[in-house]
Design an enzyme around this catalytic site. Structure first.
Site, PDB file in Angstrom:
ATOM      1  N   ARG A   1      40.189  43.677  49.523  1.00 57.72           N
ATOM      2  CA  ARG A   1      38.914  44.059  50.153  1.00 57.72           C
ATOM      3  C   ARG A   1      38.239  45.210  49.414  1.00 57.72           C
ATOM      4  O   ARG A   1      38.024  45.100  48.222  1.00 57.72           O
ATOM      5  CB  ARG A   1      39.128  44.446  51.611  1.00 57.72           C
ATOM      6  CG  ARG A   1      39.308  43.276  52.530  1.00 57.72           C
ATOM      7  CD  ARG A   1      39.023  43.722  53.944  1.00 57.72           C
ATOM      8  NE  ARG A   1      39.701  42.898  54.921  1.00 57.72           N
ATOM      9  CZ  ARG A   1      39.267  41.720  55.324  1.00 57.72           C
ATOM     10  NH1 ARG A   1      38.161  41.221  54.832  1.00 57.72           N
ATOM     11  NH2 ARG A   1      39.941  41.040  56.225  1.00 57.72           N
TER      12      ARG A   1
ATOM     13  N   GLU B   1      38.677  42.012  44.183  1.00 58.05           N
ATOM     14  CA  GLU B   1      37.694  41.073  44.739  1.00 58.05           C
ATOM     15  C   GLU B   1      36.434  41.791  45.231  1.00 58.05           C
ATOM     16  O   GLU B   1      35.361  41.218  45.264  1.00 58.05           O
ATOM     17  CB  GLU B   1      38.329  40.268  45.876  1.00 58.05           C
ATOM     18  CG  GLU B   1      38.850  41.145  47.025  1.00 58.05           C
ATOM     19  CD  GLU B   1      39.389  40.351  48.206  1.00 58.05           C
ATOM     20  OE1 GLU B   1      39.429  39.116  48.136  1.00 58.05           O
ATOM     21  OE2 GLU B   1      39.768  40.995  49.212  1.00 58.05           O
TER      22      GLU B   1
ATOM     23  N   GLY C   1      45.501  39.491  58.204  1.00 59.00           N
ATOM     24  CA  GLY C   1      46.092  38.674  57.136  1.00 59.00           C
ATOM     25  C   GLY C   1      47.601  38.805  57.118  1.00 59.00           C
ATOM     26  O   GLY C   1      48.143  39.875  57.384  1.00 59.00           O
TER      27      GLY C   1
ATOM     28  N   MET D   1      43.095  40.355  45.477  1.00 59.35           N
ATOM     29  CA  MET D   1      42.666  40.704  46.845  1.00 59.35           C
ATOM     30  C   MET D   1      42.779  42.209  47.092  1.00 59.35           C
ATOM     31  O   MET D   1      43.380  42.922  46.310  1.00 59.35           O
ATOM     32  CB  MET D   1      43.523  39.963  47.867  1.00 59.35           C
ATOM     33  CG  MET D   1      43.106  38.535  48.084  1.00 59.35           C
ATOM     34  SD  MET D   1      43.985  37.847  49.498  1.00 59.35           S
ATOM     35  CE  MET D   1      43.084  36.321  49.707  1.00 59.35           C
TER      36      MET D   1
ATOM     37  N   ILE E   1      48.625  43.991  52.717  1.00 58.36           N
ATOM     38  CA  ILE E   1      48.832  43.945  51.257  1.00 58.36           C
ATOM     39  C   ILE E   1      47.791  44.824  50.568  1.00 58.36           C
ATOM     40  O   ILE E   1      47.963  45.227  49.442  1.00 58.36           O
ATOM     41  CB  ILE E   1      48.750  42.513  50.673  1.00 58.36           C
ATOM     42  CG1 ILE E   1      47.373  41.877  50.926  1.00 58.36           C
ATOM     43  CG2 ILE E   1      49.869  41.636  51.194  1.00 58.36           C
ATOM     44  CD1 ILE E   1      47.035  40.740  49.983  1.00 58.36           C
ATOM     45  N   ASP E   2      46.689  45.119  51.276  1.00 56.63           N
ATOM     46  CA  ASP E   2      45.612  45.916  50.668  1.00 56.63           C
ATOM     47  C   ASP E   2      46.017  47.383  50.503  1.00 56.63           C
ATOM     48  O   ASP E   2      45.422  48.112  49.719  1.00 56.63           O
ATOM     49  CB  ASP E   2      44.346  45.856  51.539  1.00 56.63           C
ATOM     50  CG  ASP E   2      43.874  44.433  51.775  1.00 56.63           C
ATOM     51  OD1 ASP E   2      44.295  43.539  51.023  1.00 56.63           O
ATOM     52  OD2 ASP E   2      43.086  44.205  52.707  1.00 56.63           O
TER      53      ASP E   2
ATOM     54  N   ARG F   1      50.012  37.318  48.835  1.00 57.95           N
ATOM     55  CA  ARG F   1      50.450  37.405  50.232  1.00 57.95           C
ATOM     56  C   ARG F   1      51.609  36.472  50.566  1.00 57.95           C
ATOM     57  O   ARG F   1      52.208  36.582  51.633  1.00 57.95           O
ATOM     58  CB  ARG F   1      49.274  36.984  51.126  1.00 57.95           C
ATOM     59  CG  ARG F   1      48.494  38.101  51.669  1.00 57.95           C
ATOM     60  CD  ARG F   1      47.164  37.684  52.199  1.00 57.95           C
ATOM     61  NE  ARG F   1      47.129  36.684  53.243  1.00 57.95           N
ATOM     62  CZ  ARG F   1      46.004  36.356  53.887  1.00 57.95           C
ATOM     63  NH1 ARG F   1      44.885  36.967  53.606  1.00 57.95           N
ATOM     64  NH2 ARG F   1      46.010  35.442  54.810  1.00 57.95           N
TER      65      ARG F   1
ATOM     66  N   ARG G   1      42.480  34.533  24.410  1.00 54.35           N
ATOM     67  CA  ARG G   1      41.436  34.711  25.428  1.00 54.35           C
ATOM     68  C   ARG G   1      41.544  36.024  26.185  1.00 54.35           C
ATOM     69  O   ARG G   1      42.601  36.647  26.225  1.00 54.35           O
ATOM     70  CB  ARG G   1      41.568  33.603  26.485  1.00 54.35           C
ATOM     71  CG  ARG G   1      40.954  32.314  26.078  1.00 54.35           C
ATOM     72  CD  ARG G   1      41.152  31.289  27.172  1.00 54.35           C
ATOM     73  NE  ARG G   1      40.665  29.991  26.712  1.00 54.35           N
ATOM     74  CZ  ARG G   1      41.074  28.822  27.190  1.00 54.35           C
ATOM     75  NH1 ARG G   1      41.988  28.790  28.131  1.00 54.35           N
ATOM     76  NH2 ARG G   1      40.568  27.708  26.728  1.00 54.35           N
TER      77      ARG G   1
HETATM   78  O1  F6P Z   1      43.401  42.061  54.379  1.00 49.79           O
HETATM   79  C1  F6P Z   1      44.209  41.198  53.704  1.00 49.79           C
HETATM   80  C2  F6P Z   1      43.424  40.194  52.913  1.00 49.79           C
HETATM   81  O2  F6P Z   1      44.344  39.383  52.200  1.00 49.79           O
HETATM   82  C3  F6P Z   1      42.384  40.781  51.990  1.00 49.79           C
HETATM   83  O3  F6P Z   1      42.928  41.245  50.784  1.00 49.79           O
HETATM   84  C4  F6P Z   1      41.455  39.612  51.821  1.00 49.79           C
HETATM   85  O4  F6P Z   1      40.155  40.019  51.483  1.00 49.79           O
HETATM   86  C5  F6P Z   1      41.471  38.990  53.187  1.00 49.79           C
HETATM   87  O5  F6P Z   1      42.702  39.359  53.783  1.00 49.79           O
HETATM   88  C6  F6P Z   1      41.333  37.501  53.178  1.00 49.79           C
HETATM   89  O6  F6P Z   1      41.338  37.076  54.496  1.00 49.79           O
HETATM   90  P1  F6P Z   1      41.440  35.550  54.949  1.00 49.79           P
HETATM   91  O7  F6P Z   1      42.812  35.061  54.635  1.00 49.79           O
HETATM   92  O8  F6P Z   1      41.181  35.607  56.401  1.00 49.79           O
HETATM   93  O9  F6P Z   1      40.388  34.811  54.199  1.00 49.79           O
END
Ligand code: F6P
Length: 410
Positions: free
Chosen positions: A196, A250, A20, A194, A139-140, A308, A187
């Site tokens: 993972r 996520e 990514g 994001m 970014i994770d 990102r 609310r």
């Molecule tokens: O690993 C970086 C990341 O942005 C994760 O946070 C996310 O789950 C994944 O890539 C999303 O990947 P893609 O852009 O391939 O859907």
């Protein structure tokens, strides 16, 4: 005349970016390119990650080219191509990679990536003896960098990957802005972030005004969900403007009443070449359960690629440049199979080469959010995490509009 004294005149270094994108990749490419050029390398860019070393190859010359390291994403483009056999692609493309390294006369390969891209590089180094240098990126923030965080006399093993500081800033700003809409409608907004299987990025919403948060490292069992709903209710009722933003990763593992088990929510269960599915949608489930159980209006919002996207932020710019200094050091020593890292978590002004070192790429792997950083009883983040984050960024200064209008009685 001067040219003759360059250390590696005639040698070629190639850079590739995999996985990514992040706002800090172009900064990494530029700073590595500049240092390698000073040492006398010709510098190539391999396009689309490992894919650019397969088939005929896709290679560009970065030597003496203008470059913009502040611009987000990667000008070399990216892919999740795995040269080694995988479930999705059982054929090994390593012979093609080796052939192209030879055809393009590449002497050193620098791989900018996370665990997957750098893991493949490490295997090439170990099995084929290819001189590689890994460069962290995600970014994770879940790629082990062995960066120590000194807090209250304790040493916590943290992680600091280029890309994370910019993404953290983006999530903080996003959260701070969302506050006004949450307040206007009284609310609860469940904000999906994001990351993972790791909760590093989710916690950054704290600096934008969030209090509670859910991360993948701690399962939300049936029992824990009950406690969570109680906490949500309490926090909402205690909030001055009857509104709440709850960041959730996520990859949160959430008890599914219908299935009768804890599960993650997939956007797509199709696996990429490194065996990863795509997460997405947990915020909708949590928001509707909150509405149903607490009778408080709740909405889901997915931050997605916002984290990102966009320009490289200040901290990342200097972090990449510091780690690139270390790349130069590794090149001079001809030490390969290494990845530059920061030794300890330091503020901006201490991002200097003397605070960087390198680790053997055999040591890299995934590193989730440390237990110490999460307050499991309060579904929040511990003071130690706040200290970690405050080295990288500041709390968002958002102007609060405090009002208490007199009620008119007819
Ligand atoms: O690993 C970086 C990341 O942005 C994760 O946070 C996310 O789950 C994944 O890539 C999303 O990947 P893609 O852009 O391939 O859907």
């Amino acid at each position: 005349m001067k040219q003759k004294h360059k250390l590696f005149k005639g040698k070629t270094l190639a850079i590739l970016t995999g996985g990514g994108d992040t706002p800090a990749i172009n900064s990494s490419i530029e700073t590595i390119r500049n240092r390698a050029s000073l040492l006398g390398f010709k510098v190539y860019g391999i396009r689309y990650g490992w894919k650019g070393l397969i088939g005929e190859g896709d290679v560009v010359d970065l030597t003496n080219q203008p470059y913009n390291g502040w611009y987000g994403g990667t000008a070399l483009r990216s892919s999740r191509t795995n040269p080694f056999p995988s479930g999705k692609n059982p054929e090994s493309r390593v012979p093609q990679v080796l052939k192209n390294l030879d055809r393009y006369k590449i002497d050193v390969l620098v791989t900018i990536g996370g665990d997957d891209t750098n893991g493949a590089a490490r295997r090439l180094y170990e099995t084929e003896g290819i001189p590689v240098i890994g460069f962290p990126k995600t970014i994770d923030n879940d790629l082990r960098t062995r960066t120590m965080h000194h807090y209250n006399g304790k040493e916590i093993e943290a992680v600091l990957c280029p890309g994370f500081p910019s993404a953290a800033k983006a999530i903080t700003e996003y959260t701070a802005n969302l506050k006004t809409t949450a307040e206007s409608h009284s609310r609860i907004i469940v904000l999906e972030v994001m990351g993972r299987d790791a909760g590093w990025l989710t916690g950054t919403a704290l600096f934008g005004g969030a209090q509670l948060g859910l991360v993948p490292e701690f399962e939300m069992t049936k029992e824990r969900k009950e406690v969570f709903f109680e906490k949500v209710k309490e926090s909402y009722l205690n909030s001055p403007k009857k509104s709440l933003i709850i960041p959730v990763s996520e990859g949160v593992r959430w008890y599914d009443d219908q299935k009768g088990k804890v599960d993650v929510v997939y956007a797509s269960s199709e696996l990429d070449e490194y065996g990863h599915p795509r997460f997405g949608g947990i915020s909708g489930i949590i928001a509707s359960e909150i509405s149903r159980r607490l009778k408080i209006e709740a909405r889901a919002q997915i931050t997605g690629y916002y984290a990102r996207s966009g320009s490289c932020r200040r901290y990342d710019r200097r972090l990449t440049s510091t780690l690139a200094d270390k790349v130069a050091d590794l090149l001079i020593r001809e030490e390969f199979g290494q990845m530059p890292v920061l030794n300890k978590v330091v503020p901006y002004q201490e991002l200097e080469e003397f605070n960087a070192s390198s680790i053997d790429m055999g040591q890299i792997g995934n590193k989730p959010l440390p237990e110490e950083y999460y307050d499991i009883d309060n579904f929040s983040f511990d003071e130690s995490y706040i200290d970690f984050l405050s080295k990288i960024m500041k709390y968002m200064r958002f102007e609060d509009f405090e009002y208490d209008f007199p009620v008119v009685i007819p």
